[in-house]
Each structure stands twice: as C-alpha cells, then as structure tokens.
Design an enzyme around this catalytic site. Structure first.
Site, PDB file in Angstrom:
ATOM      1  N   ARG A   1       0.835  -1.212   0.000  1.00  0.00           N
ATOM      2  CA  ARG A   1       0.000   0.000   0.000  1.00  0.00           C
ATOM      3  C   ARG A   1       0.866   1.257   0.000  1.00  0.00           C
ATOM      4  O   ARG A   1       0.549   2.250  -0.673  1.00  0.00           O
ATOM      5  CB  ARG A   1      -0.916   0.022   1.221  1.00  0.00           C
ATOM      6  CG  ARG A   1      -2.041  -0.995   1.187  1.00  0.00           C
ATOM      7  CD  ARG A   1      -3.091  -0.674   2.231  1.00  0.00           C
ATOM      8  NE  ARG A   1      -3.867   0.508   1.862  1.00  0.00           N
ATOM      9  CZ  ARG A   1      -4.699   1.135   2.669  1.00  0.00           C
ATOM     10  NH1 ARG A   1      -4.856   0.716   3.924  1.00  0.00           N
ATOM     11  NH2 ARG A   1      -5.382   2.178   2.265  1.00  0.00           N
TER      12      ARG A   1
ATOM     13  N   HIS B   1      -7.769   8.365  10.574  1.00  0.00           N
ATOM     14  CA  HIS B   1      -7.440   6.939  10.499  1.00  0.00           C
ATOM     15  C   HIS B   1      -5.942   6.685  10.392  1.00  0.00           C
ATOM     16  O   HIS B   1      -5.529   5.586  10.007  1.00  0.00           O
ATOM     17  CB  HIS B   1      -8.176   6.295   9.327  1.00  0.00           C
ATOM     18  CG  HIS B   1      -9.650   6.192   9.547  1.00  0.00           C
ATOM     19  ND1 HIS B   1     -10.558   5.988   8.530  1.00  0.00           N
ATOM     20  CD2 HIS B   1     -10.390   6.274  10.681  1.00  0.00           C
ATOM     21  CE1 HIS B   1     -11.785   5.951   9.031  1.00  0.00           C
ATOM     22  NE2 HIS B   1     -11.698   6.123  10.328  1.00  0.00           N
TER      23      HIS B   1
ATOM     24  N   CYS C   1       5.675   1.381  23.189  1.00  0.00           N
ATOM     25  CA  CYS C   1       5.850   2.647  23.913  1.00  0.00           C
ATOM     26  C   CYS C   1       5.067   3.813  23.332  1.00  0.00           C
ATOM     27  O   CYS C   1       5.030   4.892  23.925  1.00  0.00           O
ATOM     28  CB  CYS C   1       7.331   3.011  24.001  1.00  0.00           C
ATOM     29  SG  CYS C   1       8.053   3.617  22.453  1.00  0.00           S
TER      30      CYS C   1
ATOM     31  N   SER D   1     -18.418   6.762   1.860  1.00  0.00           N
ATOM     32  CA  SER D   1     -19.608   5.910   1.759  1.00  0.00           C
ATOM     33  C   SER D   1     -20.650   6.221   2.821  1.00  0.00           C
ATOM     34  O   SER D   1     -21.819   5.862   2.674  1.00  0.00           O
ATOM     35  CB  SER D   1     -19.196   4.433   1.893  1.00  0.00           C
ATOM     36  OG  SER D   1     -18.701   4.178   3.203  1.00  0.00           O
TER      37      SER D   1
END
Length: 226
Positions: free
Chosen positions: A56, A104, A115, A172
């Site tokens: 990605r 996101h 940590c 959406s």
C-alpha cells in the site's frame, strides 16, 4: 460561510489509483480484512500485515495528487477551514494542504505498539524493526484498524460544533464515527453538502453527484469567489 469542515474519503483518491477494501479490483481483494486490518490479525501474522502495508505504501508513493487534492490545498490556505480525512495516504499534503487531520492515521508513519512512539515510516517495514525510542521489536504502521479508536476525535468534534458548513467528499457514509459527522454538524446548525459519485444516504441539505476531480474544484472555486 466562515467556518467549513471538510471530510474526505476514498473517493477523493480513487481516481489516483488508490482504492479501498470495497473495490472489486485492486490490492484489498487479495486479503481478508480480519488478517490485515485488525490488531488480532497483526498479533497472528505481523509479517503478512507488513507485506500488505508495504505494498500500500509503494502504491501511495507511486501516485500523485489530483485536481481534487489541489483544490482542497488551495482552500486550506483560507482561515476557518478544517480538513479531515479518512484516507491514510499523503496526497493532500503533497498537494500543499495545511494541517490535515488524519483520523485513520497515516501510511507514511510508523508506530511502536510498546511505547507509543511515532516516526516517519521507511519504504518497507518488517516485524524485526526496532523502535527508535525503546528498541522494542513491535513496530506497526500508524493506521487505525477495525476495533481501534480514530485519532483526533476531540478536535474534529469541536470543529463540527462551530461549523457553518460541513462538506463530505467521496465517502460511503457507512463507517462510524465519520458516518455520524453530518448529524453532528446539523445539530450544531451547520449547512451540509455531499460531493460523491452516488448519494450515501446521509441527511445532507444538498448533494452533488460526480467524480471528485470535477466536483471538488468547482465547489472550491465557488467558495473562494465568495
């Protein structure tokens, strides 16, 4: 309209070759969401998850901002604009947008699960990568997975509470909490507008249908003329 909150989703970047898990073609169809987009999947097979997000990340870096990103970058220079995105790509920033709120997370960033440290992600990540702060080998992409709480919700909700206009672009309207933003804005007295290929079903005052590359520059031009 002095204070505008813009929420962008996958439709903003789809024309640049960056799809989502809803696409019939593309990267996501080769994977089960439970394997690559949940904390449980990462615990089971971190190597698989890293391979997926490495792909990605490469896809993102090969893409370029489009007309919609450029338009929102111009809009962001105006006072009173809050840009919120569900997308984890960096195309808005590369277009020159200011202060983008990534609810996101970001593909270009890495996170230490031990940590909480964050840093710029390399092109390729692996389960053996040490955290630059604590050296734990428990690093992951800095993206929000299913079952996790989105980032910056306090800031987003504060912006919605004082907005004059809320605009949803290419989303959406099915994933919460973002799907509830239109109702938050309406409750606060804001006008609401959806720019999307198809209507999401949300209670918007106005809906314009079409590709983001056409709708967003036209709408931004209208705002900047005011």
């Amino acid at each position: 309209m002095d204070r505008i909150v813009v929420l962008s989703g996958a439709g903003l970047s789809a024309e640049q070759g960056l799809g989502t898990f809803r696409d019939k073609g593309g990267l996501w169809r080769h994977y089960d969401l439970g394997d690559v987009a949940t904390p449980q999947g990462f615990a089971r097979d971190p190597d698989l998850v890293h391979r997926f997000y490495n792909a990605r990340r490469a896809n993102m870096r090969a893409a370029a901002p489009g007309a919609a990103h450029d338009a929102l970058a111009r809009l962001s220079q105006r006072p009173g604009i809050t840009l919120v995105t569900q997308n984890v790509d960096d195309l808005l920033e590369r277009a020159g947008a200011r202060d983008v709120i990534h609810m996101h997370g970001e593909l270009a960033r890495a996170l230490c699960h031990a940590c909480g440290a964050r840093w710029d992600a390399p092109a390729r990540m692996a389960p053996t990568d040490p955290c630059p702060r604590c050296t734990a080998r428990h690093t992951r992409p800095d993206v929000v997975w299913f079952g996790e709480i989105p980032h910056h919700m306090d800031r987003i909700e504060a912006a919605l509470a004082r907005a004059d206009l809320f605009v949803s672009i290419g989303t959406s309207g099915t994933v919460y909490p973002a799907a509830g933003f239109v109702e938050m804005a309406r409750t606060a007295g804001a006008q609401t507008l959806e720019l999307n290929l198809e209507a999401s079903g949300g209670r918007f005052d106005a809906i314009r249908k079409g590709p983001a590359s056409q709708l967003v520059p036209n709408w931004v031009a209208e705002v900047l003329r005011q």
